[in-house]
Design a protein around this motif. Sequence first.
Motif: not given
Length: 438
Positions: A167-171, A300-302, A307-314, A342-349
């Motif tokens: 989900a997060t493209e981590q190793s 969410l991305s489209s 992006q708006s949530i991340a910008a707002w947090i910043g 379910a929580v990981i896949l919904m919340a991680a992005p």
Amino acid sequence: MDPLTLGAVVAVCTILVLFSGVSVGLGLLIVSTGFIVIFDGMRSLELLPEILFGKLDNFALLSIPMFIIMGSSIASTRAGADLYEALERWLTRVPGGLVISNLGACALFAAMSGSSPATCAAIGKMGIPEMRKRGYPDGVAAGSIAAGGTLGILIPPSVTMIVYGIATEQSIGRLFLAGVIPGLMLVALFMGWSLYATWKSGDRALLAQGNYTWKEKFEILPRVLPFLFIIVGVLYAMYGGVATPSETAAVGALLCLIIAMVIYKLWNPRDLWVVLRDSTKESVMILFIIAAAGVFSYMLSSLFITQSIAAWIGTLDVNPWVLMAAVNVFLLVAGFFLPPVAVILMAAPILLPIITTAGFDPIWFAVVLTINMEIGLISPPVGLNLYVINGIAPDISLKTILMGSLPYVACMVVAILLLCFFPGLATWLPNAVMGTAV
């Protein structure tokens, strides 16, 4: 509509749909499709099949059904009972040693099976009656098994960590290593509380009862050691550069099936069919959730919500640890009602850009998130492990099981605090084995 307001509307609609009783994967797909059609029109539906199947076009996903087959083949045999009995024979003379052997058996069986309910059922069926017979308090007997069963989603190999990595493209290799030290730390915290509660309220005359000869201690080992060698072999192959996680999972699944057939006489085609059938059902469920979560993330991305949530947090002038505390509260509440995958896949992005913007390590955060999910497994109203324990020990009230599990919830909270003060507990081993991430 403002993206942040739209995000709140999406969150409310998602909660309502999931609480309606539909499956998690179908619920995410319904919400995603609805908002995409409303804001992008009917023609946008042409993209959904490509997104849905594109999310599954990942070789790393092959490790999920393989690890599930590995766990099912173990859970369908007496491996759990033998593991419990082996530890009990070696530790039974130690005052309070039986609860240590139960937690040790839970940790090892959970690591092999990756299933919390299966661990509770396999170890609890033998462990709870034996502990109660020896004078252990009901709360310790039930609570220790319920908490011990949660360790499977943290100690590698962990399907939950694989899902987070995808989900997060981590190793995935780093994530597995990150869970080792915190997993052992949790086992130690669980054992420490169990011994304290036992010595405080248990019948000390009964606690150390039981005597086995050296012959009896050694004769049980051949049934247990092959499974432990498989875990060590899988981890060595993965981190020794011999094979990828998917390849090692496939070999581990095959070896577990062979051992189940040779040692536990799992020759009956019906029994093998049950293992493969149940593994397929669970794998398809997880993969469908992953595919639906891919569509949910695209939505969410489209709509520029992520992006708006991340910008707002910043733009917020808050201490990063205050932000992390809020994230933990959110994860705890979500874990009370939804399964970890379910929580990981919904919340991680949504959470990943937030925690990286705040300066937190995504590998470290995976461990914190996973422990939060463990708390959800032994907390009401869902608390799946509590109901499993109540099913195998119906004469212990659900209230007693819940009260017995609460100290272990406190142990998990302590573990999260220790990880916050000492993040190296999660990041040191991955960096030492695989080098510092760029």
